[in-house]
Design an enzyme around this catalytic site. Structure first.
Site, PDB file in Angstrom:
ATOM      1  N   CYS A 282       0.800  -1.221   0.000  1.00 35.40           N
ATOM      2  CA  CYS A 282       0.000   0.000   0.000  1.00 35.40           C
ATOM      3  C   CYS A 282       0.837   1.277   0.000  1.00 35.40           C
ATOM      4  O   CYS A 282       0.286   2.373  -0.077  1.00 35.40           O
ATOM      5  CB  CYS A 282      -0.937   0.006   1.204  1.00 35.40           C
ATOM      6  SG  CYS A 282      -1.885  -1.518   1.369  1.00 35.40           S
TER       7      CYS A 282
ATOM      8  N   HIS B 134      -3.194   7.527   6.282  1.00 32.24           N
ATOM      9  CA  HIS B 134      -3.361   6.225   5.634  1.00 32.24           C
ATOM     10  C   HIS B 134      -4.810   5.793   5.827  1.00 32.24           C
ATOM     11  O   HIS B 134      -5.442   5.316   4.898  1.00 32.24           O
ATOM     12  CB  HIS B 134      -2.383   5.221   6.233  1.00 32.24           C
ATOM     13  CG  HIS B 134      -2.372   3.901   5.544  1.00 32.24           C
ATOM     14  ND1 HIS B 134      -2.160   3.782   4.188  1.00 32.24           N
ATOM     15  CD2 HIS B 134      -2.541   2.641   6.016  1.00 32.24           C
ATOM     16  CE1 HIS B 134      -2.203   2.491   3.852  1.00 32.24           C
ATOM     17  NE2 HIS B 134      -2.435   1.786   4.934  1.00 32.24           N
TER      18      HIS B 134
ATOM     19  N   GLU C 274      -1.932   4.481  13.709  1.00 34.73           N
ATOM     20  CA  GLU C 274      -1.559   5.742  13.086  1.00 34.73           C
ATOM     21  C   GLU C 274      -1.863   6.926  13.994  1.00 34.73           C
ATOM     22  O   GLU C 274      -1.067   7.868  14.090  1.00 34.73           O
ATOM     23  CB  GLU C 274      -2.277   5.911  11.749  1.00 34.73           C
ATOM     24  CG  GLU C 274      -1.858   7.157  10.998  1.00 34.73           C
ATOM     25  CD  GLU C 274      -2.422   7.241   9.592  1.00 34.73           C
ATOM     26  OE1 GLU C 274      -1.974   8.125   8.830  1.00 34.73           O
ATOM     27  OE2 GLU C 274      -3.301   6.421   9.235  1.00 34.73           O
TER      28      GLU C 274
ATOM     29  N   LYS D  66      -9.665   7.683   1.801  1.00 32.16           N
ATOM     30  CA  LYS D  66     -10.180   6.321   1.625  1.00 32.16           C
ATOM     31  C   LYS D  66     -11.617   6.167   2.110  1.00 32.16           C
ATOM     32  O   LYS D  66     -12.284   5.196   1.755  1.00 32.16           O
ATOM     33  CB  LYS D  66      -9.281   5.316   2.344  1.00 32.16           C
ATOM     34  CG  LYS D  66      -7.882   5.194   1.756  1.00 32.16           C
ATOM     35  CD  LYS D  66      -7.062   4.161   2.510  1.00 32.16           C
ATOM     36  CE  LYS D  66      -5.662   4.014   1.942  1.00 32.16           C
ATOM     37  NZ  LYS D  66      -4.777   5.172   2.259  1.00 32.16           N
TER      38      LYS D  66
ATOM     39  N   HIS E 106      -9.769   1.722  -0.557  1.00 32.30           N
ATOM     40  CA  HIS E 106      -8.321   1.526  -0.484  1.00 32.30           C
ATOM     41  C   HIS E 106      -7.803   1.070  -1.845  1.00 32.30           C
ATOM     42  O   HIS E 106      -8.067  -0.055  -2.262  1.00 32.30           O
ATOM     43  CB  HIS E 106      -8.016   0.481   0.592  1.00 32.30           C
ATOM     44  CG  HIS E 106      -6.584   0.426   0.990  1.00 32.30           C
ATOM     45  ND1 HIS E 106      -5.593   1.107   0.328  1.00 32.30           N
ATOM     46  CD2 HIS E 106      -5.959  -0.255   1.993  1.00 32.30           C
ATOM     47  CE1 HIS E 106      -4.434   0.859   0.904  1.00 32.30           C
ATOM     48  NE2 HIS E 106      -4.628   0.035   1.909  1.00 32.30           N
TER      49      HIS E 106
ATOM     50  N   PHE F 289       1.373  -3.602   3.985  1.00 36.24           N
ATOM     51  CA  PHE F 289       1.725  -4.937   4.442  1.00 36.24           C
ATOM     52  C   PHE F 289       3.207  -5.174   4.138  1.00 36.24           C
ATOM     53  O   PHE F 289       3.719  -4.792   3.090  1.00 36.24           O
ATOM     54  CB  PHE F 289       0.904  -5.999   3.717  1.00 36.24           C
ATOM     55  CG  PHE F 289      -0.506  -6.141   4.240  1.00 36.24           C
ATOM     56  CD1 PHE F 289      -0.945  -5.440   5.334  1.00 36.24           C
ATOM     57  CD2 PHE F 289      -1.392  -7.012   3.619  1.00 36.24           C
ATOM     58  CE1 PHE F 289      -2.245  -5.577   5.811  1.00 36.24           C
ATOM     59  CE2 PHE F 289      -2.693  -7.162   4.080  1.00 36.24           C
ATOM     60  CZ  PHE F 289      -3.123  -6.436   5.177  1.00 36.24           C
TER      61      PHE F 289
END
Length: 417
Positions: A165, A305, A316, A337, A342, A403
């Site tokens: 991502c 994010h 976060e 998002k 996403h 990830f």
């Protein structure tokens, strides 16, 4: 060694809420959700049956039949966004040195769509089964950057970054380095993803990463809300044209902003989960500020994010709290998002376009679906949850965490000569 200043001169976007920058930005300001039921395949066997698909995108309107044989959807999306960005930057291909123009693009899963299609078609053939002649060309992720360079004749550095991502954030960071070090005058950068396929939806379902709010897709992506239950898959692309300041000014280009800081760290807590305390994310943000010679209190706005997962959102926020302290309540904090879902590797680039529009118009788009803030998150933070707000944005931060523990933070600063 004196590093060159890096500026953004063009943007393009293809998103679930708009097929160009103007439509996308309008959708963001209006708080429009791009989520709906998946139409690409039969979702009857899946726990999640919705996503943020593109709307009104017709490949045949952009490419010939021969071209489509060679292009995965991810490459198509990148080419469409790049065409808009180069036009927006008013690049005259006859007047630039194409040997000094590079293409650095990001994607998380590249041509997985074509790979899945090819395997399905192969398994359905009873006699003399075979794969198509262009199968590997469509599957290879580097076809994305290669196709852009081939179309426009750019012979500078050309490659793909893949870091889940954070892929397109890494691409933008690498593009900045190439220009700052004087290796290129201009770099076409960004990210693309075509991930709404059975393999991806099924895989993320198995990881329990996706929302299963099938009865109410438009409200499924709800970053920072206590009732969030996972992210919503999205697709699309965004392209940024980066140049050295001197190159941009020499050709009379309009400048959106300057890219002044890049921070990168590895989160070694778990391959698919962030450190609950947000240490690595905090270090990524801190590194970006240090590389830009800025302080936390200089930041006006953080595009998070913010995926709408329990672990990610909280981690976060803890990172933001550690780094920004008493300044955190003064920030505008949002999640793109919440509306577009996403976009995996394309997310950072698409979100960067939103940041650049915010700087241009002094407006910050809302975080939708944030109805009940997670009680573990400070209640005095401004998540822009009640509609778009007017706000001058001089320094903006973009966070992307993928990830594998790939953390990247980008800093955009309003341009001053």
């Amino acid at each position: 060694m004196n590093l060159k200043r890096v500026v953004v001169t063009g943007i393009g976007a293809l998103t679930p809420i708009g097929n160009n920058v103007a439509e996308y930005w309008e959708g963001l300001l209006k708080g429009r959700s791009g989520a709906g039921h998946i139409t690409y395949f039969n979702t009857e066997k899946f726990k999640t049956r919705f996503a943020c698909q593109l709307k009104g995108y017709v490949p045949e309107e952009h490419f010939t039949t021969k071209e489509l044989l060679k292009l995965d959807r991810s490459a198509q999306y990148a080419l469409v966004a790049t065409e808009e960005a180069l036009a927006d930057a008013r690049v005259d291909l006859e007047k630039i040195d194409k040997e000094r123009v590079g293409v650095v693009y990001g994607t998380g899963i590249g041509g997985l769509t074509s790979s899945e299609e090819a395997v399905q078609q192969f398994m359905m053939q009873d006699r003399n089964p075979r794969f198509g002649a262009h199968h590997l060309l469509r599957v290879l992720a580097n076809t994305v950057s290669g196709s852009i360079a081939l179309k426009y004749g750019f012979t500078g550095p050309n490659y793909i970054t893949t870091s889940a991502c954070a892929s397109s954030a890494n691409a933008i960071g690498d593009a900045c380095y190439a220009i700052a070090l004087g290796k290129s005058d201009m770099v076409v950068t960004g990210g693309t993803e075509s991930s709404i396929i059975e393999l991806a939806v099924g895989g993320f379902n198995s990881m329990r990463a996706l929302s299963t709010r099938n009865d109410d897709p438009e409200h499924a992506s709800r970053p920072f809300d206590k009732n969030r239950d996972g992210f919503v898959m999205g697709e699309g692309a965004a392209t940024l044209v980066l140049e050295s300041e001197e190159h941009a000014r020499a050709r009379g280009a309009r400048i959106y902003a300057e890219v002044t800081g890049v921070g990168m760290t590895a989160d070694i807590f778990n391959i698919v989960a962030p450190d609950p305390d947000g240490k690595a994310a905090m270090l990524s943000m801190r590194n970006a500020l240090r590389s830009a010679d800025l302080k936390p209190e200089d930041v006006d706005y953080i595009n998070t994010h913010g995926t709408s997962t329990q672990l990610g959102d909280l981690s976060e926020c803890r990172a933001i709290e550690k780094l920004f302290g008493d300044h955190a309540p003064k920030l505008a904090i949002n999640s793109t998002k919440s509306m577009i879902g996403h976009l995996l590797g394309a997310g950072p680039a698409v979100e960067s376009v939103a940041i650049l529009c915010s700087m241009r118009d002094s407006l910050v788009h809302p975080t939708i679906n944030l109805e009940h803030l997670d009680p573990r998150i400070p209640s005095n933070w401004n998540f822009v949850s009640n509609g778009a707000i007017s706000r001058e944005v001089n320094v903006a931060m973009s966070n992307s965490f993928g990830f594998g523990g790939h953390n990247v933070t980008l800093l955009y600063v309003k341009y001053k000569e």
